[in-house]
Design an enzyme around this catalytic site. Structure first.
Site, PDB file in Angstrom:
ATOM      1  N   ASP A   1       3.781   3.443  -5.364  1.00  0.00           N
ATOM      2  CA  ASP A   1       4.763   3.353  -6.442  1.00  0.00           C
ATOM      3  C   ASP A   1       6.188   3.395  -5.888  1.00  0.00           C
ATOM      4  OD1 ASP A   1       5.616   3.194  -9.101  1.00  0.00           O
ATOM      5  OD2 ASP A   1       5.399   5.336  -9.455  1.00  0.00           O
TER       6      ASP A   1
ATOM      7  N   SER B   1      -5.492   5.463  -6.741  1.00  0.00           N
ATOM      8  CA  SER B   1      -5.871   6.884  -6.875  1.00  0.00           C
ATOM      9  C   SER B   1      -6.304   7.563  -5.574  1.00  0.00           C
ATOM     10  CB  SER B   1      -6.962   7.089  -7.939  1.00  0.00           C
ATOM     11  OG  SER B   1      -6.416   6.946  -9.226  1.00  0.00           O
TER      12      SER B   1
ATOM     13  N   GLY C   1      -4.432   8.245  -2.883  1.00  0.00           N
ATOM     14  CA  GLY C   1      -3.367   8.999  -2.215  1.00  0.00           C
ATOM     15  C   GLY C   1      -3.258  10.393  -2.801  1.00  0.00           C
TER      16      GLY C   1
ATOM     17  N   GLY D   1       4.287   7.232  -2.553  1.00  0.00           N
ATOM     18  CA  GLY D   1       3.222   6.314  -2.153  1.00  0.00           C
ATOM     19  C   GLY D   1       3.531   4.866  -2.472  1.00  0.00           C
TER      20      GLY D   1
ATOM     21  N   ASP E   1       1.100  -3.893   4.393  1.00  0.00           N
ATOM     22  CA  ASP E   1       2.039  -3.358   3.410  1.00  0.00           C
ATOM     23  C   ASP E   1       1.986  -4.217   2.156  1.00  0.00           C
ATOM     24  OD1 ASP E   1       4.317  -2.668   1.921  1.00  0.00           O
ATOM     25  OD2 ASP E   1       5.608  -2.513   3.686  1.00  0.00           O
TER      26      ASP E   1
ATOM     27  N   ASN F   1       2.803   5.982 -11.598  1.00  0.00           N
ATOM     28  CA  ASN F   1       2.551   7.216 -12.355  1.00  0.00           C
ATOM     29  C   ASN F   1       2.847   6.897 -13.814  1.00  0.00           C
ATOM     30  OD1 ASN F   1       5.348   7.899 -13.007  1.00  0.00           O
ATOM     31  ND2 ASN F   1       5.560   8.476 -10.870  1.00  0.00           N
TER      32      ASN F   1
END
Length: 183
Positions: free
Chosen positions: A34, A122, A124, A32, A10, A24
């Protein structure tokens, strides 16, 4: 020279100078990585992102760019937010994905960060194929001049970890892979 390491775990639990957030463009949280960074880091990260949006980043952060904020409650000093490109079979956006890693290292150098944890940017919801993303990420970090001494790729699941391990420069022996407990 930057030591590249791989860890399955993690990213919000990594004790590093800076954690890279696959953000984003709004910088205001999402899903995800973020979402996990914002949830674990607490309201301090969102407040710092709102300040960025109120200033120079009023229209958000462009794909391939990077910017830093506090890490809030994360066990890191900073979060480096970068916006990865959405994968397209019709348009080659590889340079933008590579820019995410280069710009994150540039920001890390500006901060004085020596240890940086990266996610698989990128891969996910933006659907970048994992093997291609791993190759771009590892090649870019290995060839970008930086003062960062450890670039730690933190892969959430076994498939991502195995894919990055296979793509390590020079093969699986080209870096350090730690499939054991998170560190």
């Amino acid at each position: 020279m930057t030591n590249i390491t791989l860890v399955r775990g993690d990213i919000t639990e990594q004790e590093v100078d800076a954690v890279v957030n696959a953000a984003n463009s709004s910088l205001l949280g999402g899903g995800g990585v973020d979402g996990a960074v914002h949830r674990r880091g607490g309201p301090e990260i969102l407040a710092a992102c709102r300040e960025l949006r109120a200033g120079h980043y009023g229209r958000g952060l462009a794909a391939g760019a990077a910017v830093a904020t506090t890490a809030g409650r994360l066990p890191a000093r900073w979060v480096i937010h970068t916006v990865g490109p959405v994968f397209s079979a019709e348009e080659d956006r590889s340079a933008t994905l590579a820019s995410c890693y280069r710009e994150s290292l540039r920001v890390a150098d500006e901060l004085g960060a020596r240890t940086v944890a990266f996610p698989a940017i990128s891969t996910g919801i933006y659907r970048w194929p994992m093997a291609d993303a791993a190759d771009i990420a590892l090649r870019t970090v290995a060839t970008t001049p930086t003062e960062v001494t450890e670039a730690r790729f933190v892969l959430f699941d076994e498939k991502a970890y195995d894919t990055f391990r296979a793509a390590l420069p020079g093969g699986p022996a080209g870096g350090t892979a730690d499939g054991g407990p998170e560190r």
